[in-house]
Design an enzyme around this catalytic site. Structure first.
Site, PDB file in Angstrom:
ATOM      1  N   ALA A  96      -2.752   1.847 -11.801  1.00 27.73           N
ATOM      2  CA  ALA A  96      -4.169   1.679 -12.152  1.00 27.73           C
ATOM      3  C   ALA A  96      -4.459   2.404 -13.460  1.00 27.73           C
ATOM      4  O   ALA A  96      -4.012   3.527 -13.672  1.00 27.73           O
ATOM      5  CB  ALA A  96      -5.040   2.205 -11.025  1.00 27.73           C
TER       6      ALA A  96
ATOM      7  N   GLU B 189     -16.684  -0.486 -18.127  1.00 25.96           N
ATOM      8  CA  GLU B 189     -15.889  -1.705 -17.951  1.00 25.96           C
ATOM      9  C   GLU B 189     -16.814  -2.867 -17.658  1.00 25.96           C
ATOM     10  O   GLU B 189     -18.022  -2.677 -17.463  1.00 25.96           O
ATOM     11  CB  GLU B 189     -14.866  -1.504 -16.825  1.00 25.96           C
ATOM     12  CG  GLU B 189     -13.778  -0.512 -17.209  1.00 25.96           C
ATOM     13  CD  GLU B 189     -12.779  -0.268 -16.096  1.00 25.96           C
ATOM     14  OE1 GLU B 189     -12.362  -1.231 -15.444  1.00 25.96           O
ATOM     15  OE2 GLU B 189     -12.427   0.899 -15.884  1.00 25.96           O
TER      16      GLU B 189
ATOM     17  N   HIS C  80      -7.053 -10.859 -13.978  1.00 22.68           N
ATOM     18  CA  HIS C  80      -7.518  -9.909 -15.003  1.00 22.68           C
ATOM     19  C   HIS C  80      -7.471 -10.640 -16.344  1.00 22.68           C
ATOM     20  O   HIS C  80      -6.472 -11.276 -16.677  1.00 22.68           O
ATOM     21  CB  HIS C  80      -6.632  -8.664 -15.030  1.00 22.68           C
ATOM     22  CG  HIS C  80      -7.269  -7.525 -15.758  1.00 22.68           C
ATOM     23  ND1 HIS C  80      -7.459  -7.540 -17.115  1.00 22.68           N
ATOM     24  CD2 HIS C  80      -7.804  -6.359 -15.312  1.00 22.68           C
ATOM     25  CE1 HIS C  80      -8.076  -6.415 -17.482  1.00 22.68           C
ATOM     26  NE2 HIS C  80      -8.290  -5.689 -16.393  1.00 22.68           N
TER      27      HIS C  80
ATOM     28  N   ARG D 193     -15.493  -9.982 -14.724  1.00 23.89           N
ATOM     29  CA  ARG D 193     -14.132 -10.447 -14.972  1.00 23.89           C
ATOM     30  C   ARG D 193     -13.915 -11.944 -14.777  1.00 23.89           C
ATOM     31  O   ARG D 193     -13.154 -12.573 -15.499  1.00 23.89           O
ATOM     32  CB  ARG D 193     -13.224  -9.724 -14.004  1.00 23.89           C
ATOM     33  CG  ARG D 193     -12.171  -8.971 -14.678  1.00 23.89           C
ATOM     34  CD  ARG D 193     -11.472  -8.118 -13.689  1.00 23.89           C
ATOM     35  NE  ARG D 193     -11.560  -6.755 -14.159  1.00 23.89           N
ATOM     36  CZ  ARG D 193     -11.005  -5.737 -13.539  1.00 23.89           C
ATOM     37  NH1 ARG D 193     -10.359  -5.918 -12.412  1.00 23.89           N
ATOM     38  NH2 ARG D 193     -11.091  -4.534 -14.043  1.00 23.89           N
TER      39      ARG D 193
ATOM     40  N   HIS E 239      -4.384 -10.476 -10.422  1.00 31.48           N
ATOM     41  CA  HIS E 239      -4.553  -9.019 -10.466  1.00 31.48           C
ATOM     42  C   HIS E 239      -4.935  -8.412  -9.128  1.00 31.48           C
ATOM     43  O   HIS E 239      -4.404  -7.372  -8.740  1.00 31.48           O
ATOM     44  CB  HIS E 239      -5.639  -8.718 -11.503  1.00 31.48           C
ATOM     45  CG  HIS E 239      -5.936  -7.267 -11.691  1.00 31.48           C
ATOM     46  ND1 HIS E 239      -4.993  -6.367 -12.146  1.00 31.48           N
ATOM     47  CD2 HIS E 239      -7.088  -6.550 -11.510  1.00 31.48           C
ATOM     48  CE1 HIS E 239      -5.548  -5.166 -12.226  1.00 31.48           C
ATOM     49  NE2 HIS E 239      -6.812  -5.245 -11.834  1.00 31.48           N
TER      50      HIS E 239
ATOM     51  N   ARG F  44     -14.645  -8.815  -7.528  1.00 30.27           N
ATOM     52  CA  ARG F  44     -14.779  -7.347  -7.494  1.00 30.27           C
ATOM     53  C   ARG F  44     -15.251  -6.790  -8.829  1.00 30.27           C
ATOM     54  O   ARG F  44     -14.760  -7.184  -9.890  1.00 30.27           O
ATOM     55  CB  ARG F  44     -13.416  -6.726  -7.152  1.00 30.27           C
ATOM     56  CG  ARG F  44     -13.393  -5.226  -7.242  1.00 30.27           C
ATOM     57  CD  ARG F  44     -12.047  -4.676  -6.833  1.00 30.27           C
ATOM     58  NE  ARG F  44     -10.991  -5.084  -7.727  1.00 30.27           N
ATOM     59  CZ  ARG F  44     -10.530  -4.355  -8.733  1.00 30.27           C
ATOM     60  NH1 ARG F  44     -11.064  -3.170  -9.001  1.00 30.27           N
ATOM     61  NH2 ARG F  44      -9.548  -4.785  -9.487  1.00 30.27           N
TER      62      ARG F  44
HETATM   63  P1  FAD Z   1      -1.156  -0.016  -2.985  1.00 31.46           P
HETATM   64  O1  FAD Z   1      -1.492   1.083  -3.911  1.00 31.46           O
HETATM   65  O2  FAD Z   1      -0.636  -1.255  -3.591  1.00 31.46           O
HETATM   66  O3  FAD Z   1      -0.104   0.537  -1.941  1.00 31.46           O
HETATM   67  C1  FAD Z   1       0.525  -0.337  -1.030  1.00 31.46           C
HETATM   68  C2  FAD Z   1       1.670   0.409  -0.378  1.00 31.46           C
HETATM   69  O4  FAD Z   1       2.171  -0.345   0.718  1.00 31.46           O
HETATM   70  C3  FAD Z   1       2.852   0.625  -1.299  1.00 31.46           C
HETATM   71  O5  FAD Z   1       3.342   1.936  -1.061  1.00 31.46           O
HETATM   72  C4  FAD Z   1       3.868  -0.417  -0.832  1.00 31.46           C
HETATM   73  O6  FAD Z   1       5.200  -0.096  -1.109  1.00 31.46           O
HETATM   74  C5  FAD Z   1       3.590  -0.394   0.652  1.00 31.46           C
HETATM   75  N1  FAD Z   1       4.006  -1.587   1.392  1.00 31.46           N
HETATM   76  C6  FAD Z   1       3.626  -2.868   1.202  1.00 31.46           C
HETATM   77  N2  FAD Z   1       4.196  -3.667   2.117  1.00 31.46           N
HETATM   78  C7  FAD Z   1       4.958  -2.886   2.919  1.00 31.46           C
HETATM   79  C8  FAD Z   1       5.806  -3.122   4.029  1.00 31.46           C
HETATM   80  N3  FAD Z   1       6.033  -4.343   4.528  1.00 31.46           N
HETATM   81  N4  FAD Z   1       6.433  -2.069   4.609  1.00 31.46           N
HETATM   82  C9  FAD Z   1       6.271  -0.801   4.135  1.00 31.46           C
HETATM   83  N5  FAD Z   1       5.494  -0.526   3.054  1.00 31.46           N
HETATM   84  C10 FAD Z   1       4.836  -1.558   2.471  1.00 31.46           C
HETATM   85  N6  FAD Z   1      -8.435  -0.597  -9.350  1.00 31.46           N
HETATM   86  C11 FAD Z   1      -9.398   0.271  -9.732  1.00 31.46           C
HETATM   87  O7  FAD Z   1     -10.330   0.551  -8.966  1.00 31.46           O
HETATM   88  N7  FAD Z   1      -9.343   0.831 -10.973  1.00 31.46           N
HETATM   89  C12 FAD Z   1      -8.354   0.573 -11.864  1.00 31.46           C
HETATM   90  O8  FAD Z   1      -8.331   1.124 -12.952  1.00 31.46           O
HETATM   91  C13 FAD Z   1      -7.346  -0.347 -11.487  1.00 31.46           C
HETATM   92  N8  FAD Z   1      -6.351  -0.682 -12.346  1.00 31.46           N
HETATM   93  C14 FAD Z   1      -5.329  -1.472 -11.902  1.00 31.46           C
HETATM   94  C15 FAD Z   1      -4.251  -1.712 -12.746  1.00 31.46           C
HETATM   95  C16 FAD Z   1      -3.168  -2.450 -12.293  1.00 31.46           C
HETATM   96  C17 FAD Z   1      -2.009  -2.718 -13.206  1.00 31.46           C
HETATM   97  C18 FAD Z   1      -3.158  -2.953 -10.970  1.00 31.46           C
HETATM   98  C19 FAD Z   1      -1.990  -3.729 -10.462  1.00 31.46           C
HETATM   99  C20 FAD Z   1      -4.249  -2.739 -10.135  1.00 31.46           C
HETATM  100  C21 FAD Z   1      -5.330  -1.997 -10.591  1.00 31.46           C
HETATM  101  N9  FAD Z   1      -6.417  -1.743  -9.766  1.00 31.46           N
HETATM  102  C22 FAD Z   1      -7.412  -0.890 -10.183  1.00 31.46           C
HETATM  103  C23 FAD Z   1      -6.417  -2.151  -8.379  1.00 31.46           C
HETATM  104  C24 FAD Z   1      -5.986  -0.957  -7.506  1.00 31.46           C
HETATM  105  O9  FAD Z   1      -4.990  -0.239  -8.180  1.00 31.46           O
HETATM  106  C25 FAD Z   1      -5.456  -1.396  -6.162  1.00 31.46           C
HETATM  107  O10 FAD Z   1      -6.317  -2.317  -5.566  1.00 31.46           O
HETATM  108  C26 FAD Z   1      -5.330  -0.172  -5.244  1.00 31.46           C
HETATM  109  O11 FAD Z   1      -4.536   0.798  -5.867  1.00 31.46           O
HETATM  110  C27 FAD Z   1      -4.732  -0.593  -3.919  1.00 31.46           C
HETATM  111  O12 FAD Z   1      -4.427   0.552  -3.189  1.00 31.46           O
HETATM  112  P2  FAD Z   1      -3.745   0.386  -1.767  1.00 31.46           P
HETATM  113  O13 FAD Z   1      -3.480   1.755  -1.282  1.00 31.46           O
HETATM  114  O14 FAD Z   1      -4.569  -0.518  -0.949  1.00 31.46           O
HETATM  115  O15 FAD Z   1      -2.387  -0.403  -2.068  1.00 31.46           O
HETATM  116  C1  SIN Z   2      -8.499  -2.134 -15.751  1.00 30.25           C
HETATM  117  O1  SIN Z   2      -8.208  -0.991 -16.092  1.00 30.25           O
HETATM  118  O2  SIN Z   2      -8.907  -3.000 -16.535  1.00 30.25           O
HETATM  119  C2  SIN Z   2      -8.356  -2.507 -14.312  1.00 30.25           C
HETATM  120  C3  SIN Z   2      -9.498  -1.981 -13.572  1.00 30.25           C
HETATM  121  C4  SIN Z   2      -9.614  -2.617 -12.225  1.00 30.25           C
HETATM  122  O3  SIN Z   2      -8.833  -3.481 -11.852  1.00 30.25           O
HETATM  123  O4  SIN Z   2     -10.564  -2.241 -11.522  1.00 30.25           O
END
Ligand code: FAD
Ligand code: SIN
Length: 539
Positions: free
Chosen positions: A52, A120, A248, A294, A354, A389
């Site tokens: 992120a 943003e 995105h 977005r 995204h 979102r």
């Molecule tokens: P994740 O952080 O994806 O964690 C999922 C976990 O589950 C991982 O550890 C994975 O290995 C594990 N897992 C999955 N399947 C299995 C399985 N079958 N068995 C065991 N483990 C498994 N959001 C914002 O609010 N602000 C931002 O600035 C932002 N920037 C982003 C930039 C990028 C490049 C991306 C990709 C996303 C961004 N987002 C942002 C979105 C945000 O990062 C995610 O929605 C959020 O981090 C999701 O968190 P989570 O804990 O739900 O999942």
């Molecule tokens: C970004 O940094 O543009 C991603 C932020 C988000 O997905 O919320």
């Protein structure tokens, strides 16, 4: 941190996933004295969270207030957010930010004691707390440090395959004491030893993140294969609003196909999108121009690219309000690696898949329709995001919901009697998975291509049906293969990706209007009474 190698066979709470949702949840339930274990399928930090960039949105400045944050979230969500849920989640934001700070996250500051706030798309105020452009990594590191400090069991390279429920046990002829269907445990593949283990647990939290890997081009790392959504669907739960895949608008265009994110915060500091002739074009599409929500910006780029035939548009950075290299070191370094100096040359950008706005429906306590099964983070659908979102509301949702969900799990556990059920072991097929492996890679390519070509930013019924037909074939093929083969990670991930892709397409076919991230040429207008889609598993 020494990551443990051998799990016990019994916990009070098993958490699948070590991103912001899973780690935050674990800390709170472990604090209450319960036996918690986190299982994660790769290295512990590998998650969407870790990548992120932009930051985490919350009201923390005097010029801002909860009503404005609520208003912006509802506007971005295009009529489909649950207004009560939005207010409940956003109001807890400032407190959860304080938790993160206590846990060691050092948000960027202005140097005078005040936190630096980014802007943003869709936000009417500066309210995005960030750590330069590596916010996710800073949060992930801090959470992992606290997990180690608290001694929570964390197992890397354990892939959750499927949940074990009372209904499943009854089908196998086992006698259980419970009449209601509930969670009893879960199977994990240890991908380092190829052994499948059974873990008893009355509560399982799915914190498995998103499903960006269903598409050919995505900002998501390889872990984002929708495993939690597929697992929930296989135990009979419906999914909600899965058609709303957020693209995105700005990822670095590269011939190789990798899609490095160029954070929206760059536009928040003055960068502007230009077309192939160097003209700004967003003013034509929305009064907020480059900082429109977005869905609007991604659709506008798609349209400009189709109109001009150009392979990308550009992000022009001449009048930025900050020193690019200092404010966005991660973006700067990644552009330079690819031969682009963003302080001198416009950055070539294209949209990419995204974020999944839909998912497993939960209440405001992370509970699902199956007793003992909870979901938190990107895998879940709370009603906060509606049809699109608002930027930086995802990290916030995860951390707020983890806090609420943990309280609810502690209550649930205190009401449960100790179970002493012997769960059945895993039975593998006898064909080594190496046989006909080529089928797996071909099917994966076909799936990603079909989703990109037919279930992208602009959809039509014909395109969706085309994708659906291909996915049905892929499902039949993988199921045949799955039930005979010895499981391994590529096979399990492909099976989940096909399942989730089909759920996305079926959700999209159900929505007979264009709203937020779902735009279809056959139904360009909006229905007056918007509804959530719910798609049940295939029987
Ligand atoms: P994740 O952080 O994806 O964690 C999922 C976990 O589950 C991982 O550890 C994975 O290995 C594990 N897992 C999955 N399947 C299995 C399985 N079958 N068995 C065991 N483990 C498994 N959001 C914002 O609010 N602000 C931002 O600035 C932002 N920037 C982003 C930039 C990028 C490049 C991306 C990709 C996303 C961004 N987002 C942002 C979105 C945000 O990062 C995610 O929605 C959020 O981090 C999701 O968190 P989570 O804990 O739900 O999942
Ligand atoms: C970004 O940094 O543009 C991603 C932020 C988000 O997905 O919320």
């Amino acid at each position: 941190m020494a990551t443990l190698k051998v799990p016990k066979s019994e916990y009070d709470l098993v958490i699948v996933g070590s991103g912001i949702a899973g780690l935050s949840f674990a800390l709170k339930v472990a604090e209450a004295g319960y036996r918690v274990a986190i299982f994660t399928k790769k290295d512990k930090a590998e998650s969407n969270t870790n990548y992120a960039q932009g930051g985490i949105a919350a009201v923390t400045s005097s010029g801002d207030d909860l009503d404005k944050h609520v208003h912006d979230t509802l506007e971005a969500g295009d009529g489909l957010c649950d207004a009560k849920v939005v207010r409940e989640i956003l109001k807890d934001g400032p407190e959860r930010i304080q938790d993160l700070i206590r846990m060691g996250v050092e948000f960027s500051s202005l140097g005078d004691g005040r936190i630096s706030l980014g802007k943003e798309g869709g936000h009417s105020k500066r309210r995005v707390l960030h750590v330069k452009d590596v916010t996710g990594k800073a949060i992930e590191d801090a959470l992992l440090t606290n997990i180690a400090r608290q001694g929570v069991d964390l197992f890397e390279h354990f892939f959750a395959i499927d949940l074990i429920t009372t209904k499943k046990l009854n089908k196998l002829g086992m006698r259980t004491s419970c009449k209601e269907d509930q969670v009893e445990g879960i199977y994990f593949l240890n991908s380092e030893t190829d052994e499948v283990i059974t873990v008893n647990s009355p509560v399982v939290l799915l914190a498995t993140g998103g499903a960006g890997q269903t598409y050919l081009y995505t900002t998501n790392p390889g872990i984002a294969t929708g495993d939690g959504i597929a697992m929930a669907s296989r135990v009979g739960l419906s999914v909600m609003n899965l058609e709303f895949i957020q693209f995105h608008p700005t990822t670095l265009h590269s011939a190789g196909g990798d899609r490095f994110l160029i954070t929206e915060a760059v536009r928040g500091e003055g960068a502007k999108l230009i077309d192939s002739k160097g003209r700004h074009f967003l003013e034509k599409y929305h009064p907020l121009a480059d900082l429109a929500p977005r869905d609007v910006v991604a659709r506008a780029i798609d349209r400009e690219m189709k109109r001009s035939g150009a392979p990308c548009v550009h992000l022009d950075t001449p009048n930025m309000s900050v020193d690019f290299k200092d404010r966005f070191p991660n973006v700067y370094e990644n552009c330079m690696k690819r031969g682009i100096d963003p302080t001198k040359t416009p950055i070539p950008v294209v949209p990419a898949a995204h974020y999944s706005c839909g998912g497993v429906p939960t209440g405001l306590d992370c509970s699902t329709k199956l007793a003992g099964l909870y979901a938190c983070g990107e895998v879940a659908c709370t009603g906060l995001h509606g049809a699109n979102r608002l930027a930086s509301n995802s990290l916030l949702e995860a951390v707020v919901m983890a806090h609420r969900g943990a309280e609810s799990v502690c209550q649930y556990l205190s009401s449960q009697k100790k179970r002493s059920l012997e769960l059945p072991g895993w039975v593998d097929g006898d064909v080594p998975a190496s046989d006909e492996r080529v089928v797996l890679s071909h099917n994966l390519e076909e799936l990603k291509r079909a989703m990109w070509d037919y279930v992208g930013i602009v959809r039509s019924t014909k395109r969706l049906e085309r994708a659906h037909a291909r996915l049905r074939n892929l499902r039949r093929e993988i199921n045949e293969y799955y039930w005979n083969a010895k499981v391994d990670v590529p096979l399990l991930e492909l099976r989940n990706l096909i399942c989730v892709a089909e759920l996305i397409v079926r959700s999209a076919l159900q929505r007979k209007e264009s709203r937020g991230l779902h735009f279809t040429l056959d139904y360009p207008d909006q229905l007056t009474k918007p509804k959530n889609t719910r798609v049940s598993p295939r029987s």
